[in-house]
Design a protein around this motif. Structure first.
Motif, PDB file in Angstrom:
ATOM      1  N   VAL A  55       0.767  -1.251   0.168  1.00  0.00           N
ATOM      2  CA  VAL A  55      -0.067  -0.020   0.288  1.00  0.00           C
ATOM      3  C   VAL A  55       0.716   1.533  -0.332  1.00  0.00           C
ATOM      4  O   VAL A  55       0.705   2.525  -0.001  1.00  0.00           O
ATOM      5  CB  VAL A  55      -1.070   0.037   1.027  1.00  0.00           C
ATOM      6  CG1 VAL A  55      -1.941  -0.975   1.186  1.00  0.00           C
ATOM      7  CG2 VAL A  55       0.073   0.158   2.574  1.00  0.00           C
ATOM      8  N   GLN A  56       2.270   1.176   0.496  1.00  0.00           N
ATOM      9  CA  GLN A  56       2.586   2.257   0.337  1.00  0.00           C
ATOM     10  C   GLN A  56       3.194   2.643  -1.591  1.00  0.00           C
ATOM     11  O   GLN A  56       2.461   2.168  -2.267  1.00  0.00           O
ATOM     12  CB  GLN A  56       4.426   1.858   0.685  1.00  0.00           C
ATOM     13  CG  GLN A  56       4.769   0.858   1.520  1.00  0.00           C
ATOM     14  CD  GLN A  56       6.026   1.027   1.977  1.00  0.00           C
ATOM     15  OE1 GLN A  56       6.770   0.025   0.684  1.00  0.00           O
ATOM     16  NE2 GLN A  56       6.967   0.895   3.086  1.00  0.00           N
ATOM     17  N   HIS A 107       1.795   8.202  10.062  1.00  0.00           N
ATOM     18  CA  HIS A 107       0.864   7.762   9.557  1.00  0.00           C
ATOM     19  C   HIS A 107      -0.212   8.081  10.995  1.00  0.00           C
ATOM     20  O   HIS A 107       0.405   7.823  12.440  1.00  0.00           O
ATOM     21  CB  HIS A 107       1.466   5.856   9.796  1.00  0.00           C
ATOM     22  CG  HIS A 107      -0.184   5.572   9.271  1.00  0.00           C
ATOM     23  ND1 HIS A 107      -0.487   4.688   9.759  1.00  0.00           N
ATOM     24  CD2 HIS A 107       0.286   5.187   8.434  1.00  0.00           C
ATOM     25  CE1 HIS A 107      -1.678   4.088   9.896  1.00  0.00           C
ATOM     26  NE2 HIS A 107      -0.965   3.621   8.917  1.00  0.00           N
ATOM     27  N   PRO A 108      -1.615   7.927  10.926  1.00  0.00           N
ATOM     28  CA  PRO A 108      -2.303   7.924  12.451  1.00  0.00           C
ATOM     29  C   PRO A 108      -1.459   6.844  13.386  1.00  0.00           C
ATOM     30  O   PRO A 108      -2.662   7.416  14.922  1.00  0.00           O
ATOM     31  CB  PRO A 108      -4.324   7.615  11.869  1.00  0.00           C
ATOM     32  CG  PRO A 108      -3.384   7.782  10.208  1.00  0.00           C
ATOM     33  CD  PRO A 108      -2.717   7.801  10.110  1.00  0.00           C
ATOM     34  N   ILE A 114       2.095   5.905  19.050  1.00  0.00           N
ATOM     35  CA  ILE A 114       3.706   5.928  19.423  1.00  0.00           C
ATOM     36  C   ILE A 114       4.590   7.294  20.446  1.00  0.00           C
ATOM     37  O   ILE A 114       5.068   7.644  20.546  1.00  0.00           O
ATOM     38  CB  ILE A 114       4.913   5.072  18.139  1.00  0.00           C
ATOM     39  CG1 ILE A 114       3.553   3.937  18.042  1.00  0.00           C
ATOM     40  CG2 ILE A 114       6.114   5.387  18.346  1.00  0.00           C
ATOM     41  CD1 ILE A 114       4.373   2.864  16.268  1.00  0.00           C
ATOM     42  N   ALA A 115       3.804   7.807  19.342  1.00  0.00           N
ATOM     43  CA  ALA A 115       4.120   9.288  18.988  1.00  0.00           C
ATOM     44  C   ALA A 115       4.644   9.908  20.726  1.00  0.00           C
ATOM     45  O   ALA A 115       2.932   9.234  21.528  1.00  0.00           O
ATOM     46  CB  ALA A 115       3.108  10.259  18.594  1.00  0.00           C
ATOM     47  N   GLY A 116       5.225  10.475  21.367  1.00  0.00           N
ATOM     48  CA  GLY A 116       5.494  11.123  22.483  1.00  0.00           C
ATOM     49  C   GLY A 116       6.093  10.333  23.456  1.00  0.00           C
ATOM     50  O   GLY A 116       6.007  10.320  24.874  1.00  0.00           O
ATOM     51  N   ALA A 129       8.298  -5.371  14.014  1.00  0.00           N
ATOM     52  CA  ALA A 129       7.955  -6.451  13.764  1.00  0.00           C
ATOM     53  C   ALA A 129       6.824  -6.538  13.823  1.00  0.00           C
ATOM     54  O   ALA A 129       5.913  -6.901  13.318  1.00  0.00           O
ATOM     55  CB  ALA A 129       8.463  -7.468  15.114  1.00  0.00           C
ATOM     56  N   ASN A 130       6.149  -5.255  15.020  1.00  0.00           N
ATOM     57  CA  ASN A 130       4.617  -5.860  15.221  1.00  0.00           C
ATOM     58  C   ASN A 130       3.986  -4.775  14.255  1.00  0.00           C
ATOM     59  O   ASN A 130       2.172  -5.186  13.947  1.00  0.00           O
ATOM     60  CB  ASN A 130       4.311  -5.801  16.166  1.00  0.00           C
ATOM     61  CG  ASN A 130       4.439  -6.828  16.784  1.00  0.00           C
ATOM     62  OD1 ASN A 130       3.870  -8.009  16.952  1.00  0.00           O
ATOM     63  ND2 ASN A 130       5.233  -7.613  18.021  1.00  0.00           N
ATOM     64  N   SER A 131       4.689  -3.889  13.856  1.00  0.00           N
ATOM     65  CA  SER A 131       3.439  -2.920  12.688  1.00  0.00           C
ATOM     66  C   SER A 131       4.319  -2.274  11.531  1.00  0.00           C
ATOM     67  O   SER A 131       4.180  -1.479  11.316  1.00  0.00           O
ATOM     68  CB  SER A 131       3.463  -1.824  13.149  1.00  0.00           C
ATOM     69  OG  SER A 131       3.107  -1.522  14.680  1.00  0.00           O
ATOM     70  N   PRO A 132       4.215  -3.748  10.747  1.00  0.00           N
ATOM     71  CA  PRO A 132       4.590  -3.285   9.682  1.00  0.00           C
ATOM     72  C   PRO A 132       4.374  -2.493   8.504  1.00  0.00           C
ATOM     73  O   PRO A 132       4.910  -1.115   7.672  1.00  0.00           O
ATOM     74  CB  PRO A 132       5.714  -4.495   8.815  1.00  0.00           C
ATOM     75  CG  PRO A 132       3.737  -5.635   9.100  1.00  0.00           C
ATOM     76  CD  PRO A 132       3.690  -5.115  11.065  1.00  0.00           C
ATOM     77  N   HIS A 133       3.111  -1.906   8.853  1.00  0.00           N
ATOM     78  CA  HIS A 133       2.567  -0.828   8.077  1.00  0.00           C
ATOM     79  C   HIS A 133       2.950   0.318   8.155  1.00  0.00           C
ATOM     80  O   HIS A 133       2.321   1.507   7.325  1.00  0.00           O
ATOM     81  CB  HIS A 133       0.825  -1.369   8.200  1.00  0.00           C
ATOM     82  CG  HIS A 133       0.444  -0.668   9.274  1.00  0.00           C
ATOM     83  ND1 HIS A 133       0.327  -1.261  10.355  1.00  0.00           N
ATOM     84  CD2 HIS A 133      -0.200   0.307   9.529  1.00  0.00           C
ATOM     85  CE1 HIS A 133       0.451  -1.276  11.380  1.00  0.00           C
ATOM     86  NE2 HIS A 133      -0.447  -0.139  10.952  1.00  0.00           N
ATOM     87  N   LEU A 134       3.531   0.343   9.341  1.00  0.00           N
ATOM     88  CA  LEU A 134       4.357   1.908   9.418  1.00  0.00           C
ATOM     89  C   LEU A 134       5.529   2.673   8.587  1.00  0.00           C
ATOM     90  O   LEU A 134       6.092   3.797   9.104  1.00  0.00           O
ATOM     91  CB  LEU A 134       4.357   1.759  10.533  1.00  0.00           C
ATOM     92  CG  LEU A 134       3.345   2.233  12.173  1.00  0.00           C
ATOM     93  CD1 LEU A 134       4.122   1.901  13.380  1.00  0.00           C
ATOM     94  CD2 LEU A 134       2.452   2.883  11.747  1.00  0.00           C
ATOM     95  N   ILE A 135       5.896   0.963   8.341  1.00  0.00           N
ATOM     96  CA  ILE A 135       7.013   1.429   7.398  1.00  0.00           C
ATOM     97  C   ILE A 135       7.226   2.199   6.296  1.00  0.00           C
ATOM     98  O   ILE A 135       6.442   2.273   5.125  1.00  0.00           O
ATOM     99  CB  ILE A 135       8.132  -0.078   6.633  1.00  0.00           C
ATOM    100  CG1 ILE A 135       8.297  -0.985   7.989  1.00  0.00           C
ATOM    101  CG2 ILE A 135       9.651   0.218   5.945  1.00  0.00           C
ATOM    102  CD1 ILE A 135       9.178  -0.682   8.745  1.00  0.00           C
ATOM    103  N   LYS A 136       8.182   3.519   5.972  1.00  0.00           N
ATOM    104  CA  LYS A 136       7.540   4.919   5.637  1.00  0.00           C
ATOM    105  C   LYS A 136       8.103   4.480   3.754  1.00  0.00           C
ATOM    106  O   LYS A 136       7.515   4.877   3.102  1.00  0.00           O
ATOM    107  CB  LYS A 136       8.077   6.119   5.762  1.00  0.00           C
ATOM    108  CG  LYS A 136       9.746   6.037   6.223  1.00  0.00           C
ATOM    109  CD  LYS A 136       9.990   6.696   6.638  1.00  0.00           C
ATOM    110  CE  LYS A 136      11.141   7.400   6.850  1.00  0.00           C
ATOM    111  NZ  LYS A 136      12.211   8.799   7.037  1.00  0.00           N
ATOM    112  N   ALA A 137       9.421   3.081   3.436  1.00  0.00           N
ATOM    113  CA  ALA A 137       9.698   3.105   2.116  1.00  0.00           C
ATOM    114  C   ALA A 137       9.745   1.681   2.051  1.00  0.00           C
ATOM    115  O   ALA A 137      10.395   1.109   3.078  1.00  0.00           O
ATOM    116  CB  ALA A 137      10.593   3.325   1.910  1.00  0.00           C
TER     117      ALA A 137
END
Length: 159
Positions: A55-56, A107-108, A114-116, A129-137
């Motif tokens: 989806v990237q 990413h939302p 994660i942020a903060g 490992a558990n949130s690969p959808h957050l990889i930016k590229a």
């Protein structure tokens, strides 16, 4: 010892097509150890590993450029195949980046979960490992050299 060798030979014979005798017993276990070790597994010298999230944006273009860099491409869809924290650590070492450098901070999910917060190195690996959808590229690796493909043309650095 002879009784142990005999029982081991009977057990292992159905799985391996060579007899185990006292001369090659230790060689056998050395072979067995090397095949279970991922670093010992052989790959084609020109093989390119391409880690991507379908989806990237720009992922399809980067894959097309990757095909021009190498005929032997091992495509790893991060949505279908989970990577271990050890694998992520190896990738980060090759990229010479920190785990949080790979993440899409806009990413939302990143913003809400994660942020903060302060995370140690192991926690960042767990997030990868558990949130690969957050990889930016996408990430491309060839001959131990890796690039984070923030633009599709980045993969051409592996030529």
């Amino acid at each position: 010892m002879d009784q142990f060798m005999a029982s081991t030979s009977r057990f292992l014979m159905p799985f391996y097509n060579f007899p185990i005798n006292s001369l090659d017993f230790f060689q056998f276990f050395a072979i067995l150890e090397n095949t279970s070790n991922p670093k010992a597994m052989k790959s084609h010298p020109n093989e390119l590993f391409f880690y991507y999230n379908p989806v990237q944006s720009g992922e399809k273009q980067a894959r097309a450029y990757a095909r021009s860099v190498s005929k032997n491409i091992n495509e790893i869809n991060l949505q279908k195949q989970r990577l271990t924290t050890t694998t992520w650590r190896s990738i980060l070492d090759k990229l010479n980046l920190r785990a949080k450098d790979l993440l899409n901070r806009s990413h939302p999910d990143y913003q809400s979960r994660i942020a903060g917060k302060s995370w140690d190195d192991e926690s960042w690996l767990y997030i990868l490992a558990n949130s690969p959808h957050l990889i930016k590229a996408p990430i491309a690796i060839k001959r131990g050299k890796a690039v984070l493909c923030t633009t599709p043309l980045e993969v051409l650095k592996l030529r």
